[in-house]
Design a protein around this motif. Structure first.
Motif, short mmCIF file in Angstrom:
data_model
loop_
_atom_site.label_atom_id
_atom_site.label_comp_id
_atom_site.label_asym_id
_atom_site.label_seq_id
_atom_site.Cartn_x
_atom_site.Cartn_y
_atom_site.Cartn_z
N LEU A 46 -6.68 -0.60 -22.75
CA LEU A 46 -7.59 -0.79 -23.64
C LEU A 46 -7.77 -2.19 -24.06
CD1 LEU A 46 -7.43 2.38 -25.72
CD2 LEU A 46 -9.27 1.89 -24.01
N GLN A 47 -8.75 -2.87 -24.04
CA GLN A 47 -8.88 -4.38 -24.29
C GLN A 47 -10.38 -4.71 -24.73
OE1 GLN A 47 -8.18 -7.14 -21.03
NE2 GLN A 47 -9.81 -8.49 -21.51
N ASP A 48 -10.22 -5.50 -25.96
CA ASP A 48 -11.40 -5.71 -26.56
C ASP A 48 -11.17 -7.03 -27.72
OD1 ASP A 48 -13.96 -5.95 -27.44
OD2 ASP A 48 -14.10 -4.24 -28.69
N ARG A 49 -12.45 -7.60 -28.16
CA ARG A 49 -12.02 -8.67 -29.38
C ARG A 49 -11.36 -8.16 -30.53
NH1 ARG A 49 -12.66 -13.48 -27.27
NH2 ARG A 49 -13.99 -13.70 -25.90
N ILE A 50 -10.53 -8.92 -31.33
CA ILE A 50 -9.92 -8.45 -32.32
C ILE A 50 -10.91 -8.45 -33.69
CG2 ILE A 50 -8.19 -8.70 -34.32
CD1 ILE A 50 -6.37 -9.76 -32.09
N HIS A 51 -10.94 -7.33 -34.63
CA HIS A 51 -11.82 -7.57 -35.84
C HIS A 51 -10.73 -7.38 -36.68
CE1 HIS A 51 -15.42 -6.96 -33.49
NE2 HIS A 51 -14.87 -6.22 -32.79
N ARG A 52 -11.13 -7.94 -38.01
CA ARG A 52 -10.16 -7.86 -39.19
C ARG A 52 -10.92 -6.85 -40.45
NH1 ARG A 52 -5.24 -10.51 -40.29
NH2 ARG A 52 -4.42 -11.30 -38.39
N TYR A 53 -10.15 -6.16 -41.00
CA TYR A 53 -10.81 -5.57 -42.35
C TYR A 53 -9.97 -5.91 -43.48
CZ TYR A 53 -12.53 -1.92 -45.44
OH TYR A 53 -12.95 -1.43 -46.43
N ALA A 54 -10.68 -6.70 -44.13
CA ALA A 54 -10.02 -7.11 -45.54
C ALA A 54 -8.49 -7.51 -45.48
CB ALA A 54 -10.15 -6.16 -46.56
N LYS A 56 -6.43 -5.79 -44.43
CA LYS A 56 -5.57 -4.65 -44.38
C LYS A 56 -5.16 -4.27 -42.94
CE LYS A 56 -7.39 -2.86 -48.75
NZ LYS A 56 -8.10 -1.66 -49.31
N PHE A 57 -5.91 -4.19 -41.99
CA PHE A 57 -5.61 -4.13 -40.58
C PHE A 57 -6.64 -4.88 -39.67
CE2 PHE A 57 -8.64 -0.70 -42.01
CZ PHE A 57 -9.65 -0.72 -41.04
N ALA A 58 -6.03 -4.86 -38.39
CA ALA A 58 -6.60 -5.83 -37.28
C ALA A 58 -6.97 -4.33 -36.53
CB ALA A 58 -5.84 -6.32 -36.61
N TYR A 59 -8.24 -4.65 -35.89
CA TYR A 59 -8.64 -3.46 -34.79
C TYR A 59 -9.26 -3.82 -33.81
CZ TYR A 59 -13.15 -3.53 -37.18
OH TYR A 59 -14.54 -3.88 -37.68
N ILE A 60 -9.27 -3.16 -32.62
CA ILE A 60 -10.13 -3.19 -31.35
C ILE A 60 -11.02 -1.94 -31.49
CG2 ILE A 60 -8.74 -5.00 -30.49
CD1 ILE A 60 -7.88 -2.63 -28.35
N GLU A 61 -12.09 -2.13 -30.97
CA GLU A 61 -13.19 -1.00 -30.66
C GLU A 61 -12.90 -0.59 -29.03
OE1 GLU A 61 -17.31 -1.47 -31.35
OE2 GLU A 61 -16.75 -2.71 -33.33
N CYS A 90 -6.30 0.64 -34.72
CA CYS A 90 -6.13 -0.22 -35.92
C CYS A 90 -4.75 -0.34 -36.12
CB CYS A 90 -6.63 0.47 -37.24
SG CYS A 90 -8.23 1.13 -37.27
N VAL A 91 -4.33 -1.89 -36.33
CA VAL A 91 -2.77 -2.06 -36.57
C VAL A 91 -2.71 -2.65 -37.91
CG1 VAL A 91 -0.90 -3.52 -35.94
CG2 VAL A 91 -2.32 -2.79 -34.12
#
Length: 128
Positions: A46-54, A56-61, A90-91
């Motif tokens: 699975l591959q995508d661009r990283i997003h961040r949530y405050a 707290k965690f990094a995630y890819i869709e 989410c990581v």
């Protein structure tokens, strides 16, 4: 599906690569959320661009649609989880209480690579 390493049927080794930054090792623990784990394993890599949530965690869709399974709201730094509302892996970068997610496993080495990632970096999750 490949046989899991070390004779285990419930733990799968994963590699989380951040383009041009390095990679972290992780473990998918099937008994935490068996249906979610199986769907993710079948979809790898699975591959995508990283997003961040405050922070707290990094995630890819992922584009996967998987329902709620054994959800929890308390996660620790290094935990992996699946967010059902947008199909994301989410990581966790710090201990956090968040909306309910399906637990997946844990980062087993080099979490600093994920912590140093920036929104827009490309993350690849694949079998080790």
């Amino acid at each position: 599906m490949q046989q899991p390493p070390a004779g285990s049927v419930s733990r799968f080794k994963l590699t989380i690569e951040i383009a041009n930054k390095g990679s972290a090792s992780a473990e998918l623990v099937r008994h935490l959320a068996p249906l979610t784990s199986n769907a993710i394993l079948k979809a790898l890599p699975l591959q995508d661009r990283i997003h961040r949530y405050a922070d707290k965690f990094a995630y890819i869709e992922t584009g996967l649609v998987i329902g709620a399974e054994k959800q929890k709201t308390q996660f620790r730094r290094g935990d992996l989880a699946y967010l059902t509302t947008n199909g994301s892996i989410c990581v966790f970068l710090q201990d956090a209480t968040v909306q309910p997610m399906n637990p997946l496993g844990i980062i087993t080495g080099n979490i600093e690579v994920v912590e140093s990632s920036q929104p827009g970096d490309v993350m690849v999750v694949k079998k080790a």
